[in-house]
Design a protein around this motif. Structure first.
Motif, mmCIF file in Angstrom:
data_model
loop_
_atom_site.group_PDB
_atom_site.id
_atom_site.type_symbol
_atom_site.label_atom_id
_atom_site.label_comp_id
_atom_site.label_asym_id
_atom_site.label_seq_id
_atom_site.Cartn_x
_atom_site.Cartn_y
_atom_site.Cartn_z
ATOM 1 N N VAL A 40 0.891 -1.162 0.000
ATOM 2 C CA VAL A 40 0.000 0.000 0.000
ATOM 3 C C VAL A 40 0.932 1.215 0.000
ATOM 4 O O VAL A 40 1.867 1.264 0.806
ATOM 5 C CB VAL A 40 -0.857 0.046 1.289
ATOM 6 C CG1 VAL A 40 -1.828 1.218 1.243
ATOM 7 C CG2 VAL A 40 -1.595 -1.260 1.495
ATOM 8 N N PRO A 41 0.698 2.166 -0.899
ATOM 9 C CA PRO A 41 1.614 3.313 -0.957
ATOM 10 C C PRO A 41 1.701 4.012 0.406
ATOM 11 O O PRO A 41 0.691 4.133 1.102
ATOM 12 C CB PRO A 41 0.954 4.240 -1.984
ATOM 13 C CG PRO A 41 -0.018 3.407 -2.732
ATOM 14 C CD PRO A 41 -0.413 2.276 -1.853
ATOM 15 N N ASP A 42 2.899 4.452 0.759
ATOM 16 C CA ASP A 42 3.013 5.151 2.040
ATOM 17 C C ASP A 42 2.745 6.648 1.824
ATOM 18 O O ASP A 42 2.558 7.111 0.695
ATOM 19 C CB ASP A 42 4.375 4.894 2.694
ATOM 20 C CG ASP A 42 5.532 5.403 1.853
ATOM 21 O OD1 ASP A 42 5.282 6.124 0.869
ATOM 22 O OD2 ASP A 42 6.688 5.076 2.184
ATOM 23 N N GLY A 43 2.724 7.362 2.929
ATOM 24 C CA GLY A 43 2.385 8.786 2.874
ATOM 25 C C GLY A 43 3.283 9.555 1.914
ATOM 26 O O GLY A 43 2.810 10.377 1.128
ATOM 27 N N TYR A 87 -1.816 15.784 6.228
ATOM 28 C CA TYR A 87 -2.593 14.577 6.512
ATOM 29 C C TYR A 87 -1.687 13.356 6.665
ATOM 30 O O TYR A 87 -1.897 12.511 7.522
ATOM 31 C CB TYR A 87 -3.605 14.350 5.383
ATOM 32 C CG TYR A 87 -4.481 13.154 5.621
ATOM 33 C CD1 TYR A 87 -5.525 13.216 6.542
ATOM 34 C CD2 TYR A 87 -4.259 11.962 4.944
ATOM 35 C CE1 TYR A 87 -6.316 12.126 6.781
ATOM 36 C CE2 TYR A 87 -5.047 10.859 5.183
ATOM 37 C CZ TYR A 87 -6.074 10.939 6.094
ATOM 38 O OH TYR A 87 -6.853 9.852 6.336
ATOM 39 N N TYR A 88 -0.671 13.276 5.823
ATOM 40 C CA TYR A 88 0.110 12.046 5.777
ATOM 41 C C TYR A 88 1.415 12.068 6.568
ATOM 42 O O TYR A 88 2.108 11.080 6.634
ATOM 43 C CB TYR A 88 0.429 11.687 4.322
ATOM 44 C CG TYR A 88 -0.702 10.943 3.657
ATOM 45 C CD1 TYR A 88 -1.060 9.668 4.106
ATOM 46 C CD2 TYR A 88 -1.418 11.479 2.607
ATOM 47 C CE1 TYR A 88 -2.087 8.968 3.521
ATOM 48 C CE2 TYR A 88 -2.464 10.782 2.010
ATOM 49 C CZ TYR A 88 -2.785 9.527 2.476
ATOM 50 O OH TYR A 88 -3.805 8.825 1.894
ATOM 51 N N GLN A 89 1.771 13.213 7.170
ATOM 52 C CA GLN A 89 3.122 13.285 7.741
ATOM 53 C C GLN A 89 3.377 12.252 8.829
ATOM 54 O O GLN A 89 4.485 11.739 8.955
ATOM 55 C CB GLN A 89 3.455 14.690 8.227
ATOM 56 C CG GLN A 89 2.568 15.192 9.325
ATOM 57 C CD GLN A 89 2.933 16.610 9.736
ATOM 58 O OE1 GLN A 89 4.027 17.047 9.454
ATOM 59 N NE2 GLN A 89 2.019 17.306 10.378
ATOM 60 N N ASN A 90 2.347 11.912 9.593
ATOM 61 C CA ASN A 90 2.562 10.894 10.624
ATOM 62 C C ASN A 90 1.872 9.594 10.259
ATOM 63 O O ASN A 90 1.495 8.816 11.120
ATOM 64 C CB ASN A 90 2.018 11.382 11.970
ATOM 65 C CG ASN A 90 2.874 12.495 12.515
ATOM 66 O OD1 ASN A 90 4.088 12.460 12.354
ATOM 67 N ND2 ASN A 90 2.240 13.489 13.114
ATOM 68 N N SER A 91 1.662 9.389 8.968
ATOM 69 C CA SER A 91 0.850 8.238 8.583
ATOM 70 C C SER A 91 1.591 6.928 8.855
ATOM 71 O O SER A 91 2.805 6.856 8.816
ATOM 72 C CB SER A 91 0.473 8.335 7.119
ATOM 73 O OG SER A 91 1.643 8.277 6.359
ATOM 74 N N GLN A 92 0.760 5.956 9.115
ATOM 75 C CA GLN A 92 1.287 4.628 9.437
ATOM 76 C C GLN A 92 1.594 3.834 8.176
ATOM 77 O O GLN A 92 0.948 4.052 7.153
ATOM 78 C CB GLN A 92 0.126 3.899 10.081
ATOM 79 C CG GLN A 92 0.320 3.427 11.456
ATOM 80 C CD GLN A 92 -0.838 2.489 11.734
ATOM 81 O OE1 GLN A 92 -0.855 1.382 11.249
ATOM 82 N NE2 GLN A 92 -1.800 2.945 12.498
ATOM 83 N N ASP A 93 2.499 2.896 8.294
ATOM 84 C CA ASP A 93 2.680 1.928 7.226
ATOM 85 C C ASP A 93 1.568 0.890 7.393
ATOM 86 O O ASP A 93 1.454 0.257 8.431
ATOM 87 C CB ASP A 93 4.055 1.280 7.383
ATOM 88 C CG ASP A 93 4.318 0.236 6.319
ATOM 89 O OD1 ASP A 93 3.397 -0.029 5.513
ATOM 90 O OD2 ASP A 93 5.425 -0.310 6.296
#
Ligand code: AMP
Length: 638
Positions: free
Chosen positions: A369-372, A431-437
């Motif tokens: 799944v693409p990461d942030g 939105y994505y800066q702390n997104s999880q893998d």
């Protein structure tokens, strides 16, 4: 090979050329010479999107006597949409033929109008099986002159429960007729129809038997169940120009996913059987015109969707029946275009992928799944690309430009570009800066990216999954998204976090934070992260509890003293297990609020060793203490 070389009748050739068909598709190459002007049965294995409508439609038109109004060809298809589409295609092919009448009859529309059309006489009737049976029973249709019966998407019709209807229809048509059967797959039921109603049928297959469309790339992502929706959003963000169908298993799930996507600002809508026909028509109209980017649908509702240029088919959940996967993925990669079929699966569902691979005789690629960062980059370059393609309304914008140039004159070209793209980029970045893998391994492992923790607090401390998460967020200061896969046991719990947060939790051990007069302890669990199937084996319920008791129970608490210590509980405990409010008190105060072991016996206190005595029931006092704790917990979690 050209249509002319295949010997296609001149009037039909003229029509298909006008329609922009330059060369026959592989299935047309095989059927046209074999069926045109000939008398034969045929079984063809072909996916939707391979040009099969023309493959049977063109030869069928050459067999009709257009001077007669008797019904000479009967085409059966699984859905209203497909019936309408086939009728339209036939009308288009017959543009230069005089006198062709085609009537489509299907359920979900008033029958009287259809009866009137049939009475007027049509050489070709395109029908769904259920409605046709109804018309036969009302004696509204005469099938005695039928010369060709086409079964389109035969496997779909059988899947939809039309087996008896097909038997009845086929036995109501003259035995001299020819039957042409098209199916994307060849399950036993389809073979039964072929052997029962056909005589030495011509067998045609485009591609390998049961093989899927070669133009489709099949990929799957393995994620935790709770990340299914997050993965879907990543896909949508990673493909900004997506024009896709998201398949769900139930009507409720379809509606829920569509609602969430809409709420989260995506251009999506639902298509399922609980919607009225008018609502469904509207959704389909929006999808066809590409006003709608993502159609969230059930298998049944999406049957017969014949929209070209679908870029992605997303299996939000895999279909119940592996065979249905072919139908889902066949909605992309049509008419020579390429398409991507994505399945979002949990580790337990990976074996279903293997089943599907056997059926489609093709392999899936496991992808991440693409990461942030990947999403942000993709969006950024999408914006840059749009700058090239955007339509500039010179006249309309002209009058504003002098003022805008003036306003921006202090910025260099580089600075302007940077600021302009940042405007869009920041939105995704924030939105994505702390997104999880979101990726995990097929075995339920975490690809080594997360760590499982043991904590010596559990249900007996009044915690449930939500409240322990709140508690962990509170004491660690980490974002709630970084704490997941929580499993609350009796007197201890497990949770998972990203590797980068491990030190933060271990550091909390040094602070001696207390809850219910016990110092909270974090340990890296040896059990496998993500899924944690190994926990029991590693620790074995009771033994883990024993460890918990002996290390952290009762009087031992005293050994973790010191001014630094934070204490949850006692008088302040409202949030985490009783009392009034959460605030932290130093050693001395703590004692006065819940007074260690001695006070532990009193109900308002949930302190220390007494709590642990539940493990070996020791009477009313402790039990009611626990119950009270649970009540309070309930209040807190609301
Ligand atoms: P079908 O499999 O019949 O649903 O066809 C899929 C799509 O391919 C339809 O949009 C047809 O109009 C188109 N099509 C069918 N045959 C040809 C051909 N020979 N050349 C170009 N497009 C075609």
């Amino acid at each position: 090979m050209t249509f002319q070389e295949l010997g296609l009748e001149p009037m039909l050739l003229k029509a298909v050329t006008e329609m922009g068909f330059e060369n026959p598709t592989p299935i047309q190459e095989q059927t046209i010479p074999q069926l045109q002007g000939k008398s034969t049965d045929m079984v063809a294995l072909a996916q939707t999107g391979t040009g099969k409508t023309a493959a049977f439609g063109l030869p069928l038109l050459t067999k009709l006597d257009l001077n007669s109004r008797f019904t000479q060809s009967l085409i059966l298809a699984p859905t209203r949409e497909l019936c309408v589409q086939i009728s339209k295609d036939l009308i288009n092919y017959s543009k230069f033929l005089n006198g062709l009448r085609v009537t489509a009859v299907y359920g979900g529309a008033p029958i009287m109008g259809q009866i009137r059309d049939l009475k007027a006489g049509s050489q070709v009737v395109v029908a769904t099986p259920g409605r046709l049976i109804d018309l036969i029973e009302r004696k509204a249709i005469d099938l005695s002159h039928v010369d060709v019966v086409v079964l389109d998407e035969a496997d779909e019709m059988l899947n939809m429960g039309f087996k008896d209807d097909l038997d009845e229809i086929l036995s109501n048509t003259p035995p001299t007729k020819n039957t042409w059967l098209f199916s994307a797959t060849m399950p036993r039921e389809v073979e039964r129809i072929a052997s029962k109603y056909m005589e030495s049928p011509l067998e045609i297959s485009v591609g390998k038997k049961n093989s899927g469309n070669e133009n489709i790339q099949h990929i799957y992502y393995t994620v935790n169940q709770r990340d299914r929706y997050a993965a879907l959003k990543r896909i949508a963000d990673f493909y900004p120009d997506i024009f896709g169908i998201v398949f769900c298993r139930t009507k409720a799930e379809t509606q829920e996913v569509a609602d969430n996507l809409i709420k989260d600002g995506y251009n999506a809508d639902a298509l399922h059987g609980d919607l009225s026909q008018a609502q469904r028509d509207l959704v389909m109209k929006r999808f066809r015109s590409r006003t709608l980017q993502m159609l969230v649908a059930t298998d049944v509702a999406a049957r017969g969707i014949d929209v070209n240029n679908v870029t992605h088919v997303i299996n939000y959940n895999l279909p119940e029946e592996a065979e249905n996967y072919t139908h889902r993925s066949g909605r992309t990669g049509r008419a020579g275009k390429t398409g991507i079929a994505i399945a979002i699966v949990t580790p337990r569902e990976v074996n279903k992928i293997r089943d599907i691979e056997r059926i489609i005789q093709n392999t899936f690629t496991k992808a991440d799944v693409p990461d942030g960062a990947a999403v942000c980059e993709k969006q950024l370059f999408n914006l840059v690309n749009k700058l090239h393609t955007v339509e500039v309304k010179d006249e309309e914008i002209e009058k504003y430009l002098p003022k805008i140039y003036e306003e921006l004159k202090d910025l260099s070209k580089e600075e302007l570009i940077k600021r302009f793209v940042s405007e869009e980029f920041n939105r995704f970045y924030t939105y994505y800066q702390n997104s999880q893998d979101l990726n995990i391994s097929n075995e339920g492992g975490n690809n080594g990216k997360t760590t499982r923790f043991f904590i010596n607090m559990g249900q007996l401390d009044g915690f449930n999954r939500n409240s322990i998460k709140d508690f962990l967020v509170e004491i660690s200061g980490l974002n709630a998204r970084l704490i997941f896969n929580i499993d609350v046991k009796n007197s201890f719990s497990f949770f998972e976090t990203e590797n980068k947060c491990v030190d933060e939790f271990l550091a909390l051990n040094k602070k001696g934070i207390e809850f219910n007069a016990r110092v909270i302890s974090f340990e890296v669990s040896k059990a496998k992260a993500s899924g944690g199937y190994g926990e029991k084996r590693s620790y074995g319920g009771g033994s883990r509890e024993d460890r918990g008791r002996s290390s952290y129970g009762g009087g031992e608490r005293k050994s973790y003293g010191g001014g630094e210590r934070k204490s949850y509980g006692g008088g302040e405990r409202k949030s985490y297990g009783g009392g009034e409010s959460r605030s932290y008190s130093g050693g001395g105060e703590r004692r006065s609020s819940f007074g260690g072991n001695k006070e532990g016996g009193e109900r308002k206190s949930y302190g220390g060793g007494e709590r642990r005595s539940f493990d070996k029931p020791s009477g009313e006092k402790s039990f009611s203490g626990n119950r009270e704790g649970a009540e309070r917990r309930k209040r807190f979690t609301k």
